[in-house]
Design a protein around this motif. Structure first.
Motif, PDB file in Angstrom:
ATOM      1  N   GLY A 139       0.745  -1.396   0.047  1.00  0.00           N
ATOM      2  CA  GLY A 139       0.237   0.148   0.395  1.00  0.00           C
ATOM      3  C   GLY A 139       1.193   1.135   0.121  1.00  0.00           C
ATOM      4  N   GLY A 140       2.086   1.123  -0.885  1.00  0.00           N
ATOM      5  CA  GLY A 140       2.623   1.941  -0.810  1.00  0.00           C
ATOM      6  C   GLY A 140       3.180   2.426   1.129  1.00  0.00           C
ATOM      7  N   PHE A 141       3.898   1.475   1.403  1.00  0.00           N
ATOM      8  CA  PHE A 141       4.441   1.925   2.480  1.00  0.00           C
ATOM      9  C   PHE A 141       5.456   0.518   3.200  1.00  0.00           C
ATOM     10  CE2 PHE A 141       1.352   5.326   3.312  1.00  0.00           C
ATOM     11  CZ  PHE A 141       1.748   5.780   3.751  1.00  0.00           C
ATOM     12  N   VAL A 142       6.943   0.634   2.912  1.00  0.00           N
ATOM     13  CA  VAL A 142       7.545  -0.222   3.472  1.00  0.00           C
ATOM     14  C   VAL A 142       7.638  -0.577   4.588  1.00  0.00           C
ATOM     15  CG1 VAL A 142      10.251  -1.119   2.764  1.00  0.00           C
ATOM     16  CG2 VAL A 142       8.903   0.289   1.340  1.00  0.00           C
ATOM     17  N   VAL A 143       7.592  -2.305   5.427  1.00  0.00           N
ATOM     18  CA  VAL A 143       7.352  -2.831   6.391  1.00  0.00           C
ATOM     19  C   VAL A 143       8.868  -3.329   6.138  1.00  0.00           C
ATOM     20  CG1 VAL A 143       6.056  -4.001   8.141  1.00  0.00           C
ATOM     21  CG2 VAL A 143       4.930  -1.980   6.189  1.00  0.00           C
ATOM     22  N   HIS A 144       9.655  -3.541   7.366  1.00  0.00           N
ATOM     23  CA  HIS A 144      10.418  -4.546   8.086  1.00  0.00           C
ATOM     24  C   HIS A 144      10.188  -5.327   9.006  1.00  0.00           C
ATOM     25  CE1 HIS A 144      15.469  -4.892   8.401  1.00  0.00           C
ATOM     26  NE2 HIS A 144      14.955  -6.129   8.547  1.00  0.00           N
ATOM     27  N   PHE A 145      10.263  -6.616   8.631  1.00  0.00           N
ATOM     28  CA  PHE A 145       9.563  -7.669   9.996  1.00  0.00           C
ATOM     29  C   PHE A 145      10.087  -8.896  10.151  1.00  0.00           C
ATOM     30  CE2 PHE A 145       6.413  -7.263   6.121  1.00  0.00           C
ATOM     31  CZ  PHE A 145       4.447  -7.002   6.760  1.00  0.00           C
ATOM     32  N   PHE A 146      10.260  -8.807  11.586  1.00  0.00           N
ATOM     33  CA  PHE A 146      11.159  -9.202  12.039  1.00  0.00           C
ATOM     34  C   PHE A 146      10.571 -10.515  12.896  1.00  0.00           C
ATOM     35  CE2 PHE A 146      12.682  -5.065  12.679  1.00  0.00           C
ATOM     36  CZ  PHE A 146      13.290  -5.057  13.777  1.00  0.00           C
ATOM     37  N   ASP A 147      11.781 -11.557  12.398  1.00  0.00           N
ATOM     38  CA  ASP A 147      11.823 -12.201  13.712  1.00  0.00           C
ATOM     39  C   ASP A 147      12.239 -13.013  15.052  1.00  0.00           C
ATOM     40  OD1 ASP A 147      14.344 -13.037  13.439  1.00  0.00           O
ATOM     41  OD2 ASP A 147      14.178 -14.435  11.223  1.00  0.00           O
ATOM     42  N   ARG A 148      12.581 -14.038  15.970  1.00  0.00           N
ATOM     43  CA  ARG A 148      13.078 -13.629  16.915  1.00  0.00           C
ATOM     44  C   ARG A 148      14.557 -13.178  17.191  1.00  0.00           C
ATOM     45  NH1 ARG A 148      10.316 -14.890  22.556  1.00  0.00           N
ATOM     46  NH2 ARG A 148       7.780 -14.684  21.623  1.00  0.00           N
ATOM     47  N   ASP A 149      15.236 -13.920  15.711  1.00  0.00           N
ATOM     48  CA  ASP A 149      16.997 -14.221  15.689  1.00  0.00           C
ATOM     49  C   ASP A 149      16.963 -12.677  15.596  1.00  0.00           C
ATOM     50  OD1 ASP A 149      16.618 -16.578  15.784  1.00  0.00           O
ATOM     51  OD2 ASP A 149      17.245 -17.258  13.978  1.00  0.00           O
ATOM     52  N   LYS A 150      16.339 -11.946  14.878  1.00  0.00           N
ATOM     53  CA  LYS A 150      16.397 -10.503  14.693  1.00  0.00           C
ATOM     54  C   LYS A 150      16.647  -9.240  15.879  1.00  0.00           C
ATOM     55  CE  LYS A 150      16.710  -8.610  10.245  1.00  0.00           C
ATOM     56  NZ  LYS A 150      16.650  -7.975   9.587  1.00  0.00           N
ATOM     57  N   VAL A 151      15.439 -10.121  16.999  1.00  0.00           N
ATOM     58  CA  VAL A 151      15.274  -9.065  17.845  1.00  0.00           C
ATOM     59  C   VAL A 151      16.514  -9.272  18.742  1.00  0.00           C
ATOM     60  CG1 VAL A 151      13.836  -9.835  19.993  1.00  0.00           C
ATOM     61  CG2 VAL A 151      12.946  -9.692  18.285  1.00  0.00           C
TER      62      VAL A 151
END
Length: 231
Positions: free
Chosen positions: A179-191
């Protein structure tokens, strides 16, 4: 789904104008009530005697107003002209200008703040904005610099269990434009990866909105670097 492709920084930086336009069109884009994450963070802050909060990416200030009305002193960093202007107007109209300081600033740059200034940092869905992993590491390091020893970094982020993960236009790493906006999705490893210099205290899973968005609320405590002993 393993995603390792490179990020184009220019594509990510184009997001600022999209947020400016969105805030200009709708001054109550996220509503006036505080987020559930903000309410939960405030309960923790009160329990621990927090006084001074740094809020990053405050948007239109719904959590900012709630924190100030709850007795905290809040300094806001946000990169939008529309958002910072609207927060200042709200603060004046509610008689909260003595508790809220607003600074327009791109959090990808070094914070214009002194070391060890704040008891806690709070951000709602800033970490899952259009930021590369490298930029997120720099962000966590800047937060760590400006909070006091044993200060808290509380942030929320959408995770890979979210219905939008893997949808829309792939922008590298685990970033998707929806929808025009970029989202960075996390997992537990990234946390865990972004917890360098912190003790990871809690990862709370919750939902928000009608989709619903699925998020982590991460709570970390600043720790001193380990002392190296020469043998």
């Amino acid at each position: 789904m393993a995603v390792t492709s490179a990020v184009n920084p220019e594509e990510l930086r184009d997001q600022q104008q999209k947020w400016e336009d969105a805030f200009a069109r709708n001054r109550e884009m996220f509503g006036e009530e505080p987020s559930a994450a903000g309410v939960r963070a405030a309960e923790l802050f009160r329990t621990l005697g927090v006084t001074r909060i740094l809020e990053l990416g405050a948007g239109q200030g719904r959590d900012t107003m709630f924190f100030a009305q709850s007795g905290f002193f809040v300094t806001v960093l946000d990169y939008t002209v529309e958002g910072t202007r609207w927060i200042e107007e709200k603060a004046r109209s509610l008689g909260l200008s003595d508790r809220i300081t607003v600074i327009q600033h791109d959090i990808r740059e070094s914070f214009p703040l002194k070391d060890d200034t704040f008891d806690a940092c709070y951000s709602h869905m800033l970490y899952c904005m259009a930021l590369s992993t490298e930029e997120l590491h720099m962000l966590s390091a800047q937060i760590r610099r400006v909070i006091r020893p044993r200060g808290l970094n509380v942030y929320t982020t959408r995770h890979k269990g979210d219905p939008h993960y893997g949808q829309g236009i792939h922008r590298g790493e685990d970033l998707y434009e929806v929808g025009g906006f970029v989202v960075h999705f996390f997992d537990r490893d990234k946390v865990q990866d972004l917890a360098d210099g912190y003790q990871l205290l809690d990862v709370f899973e919750f939902e928000e909105g009608r989709l619903p968005r699925r998020l982590y609320q991460v709570t970390m405590e600043k720790i001193d670097p380990p002392v190296r002993v020469n043998r």
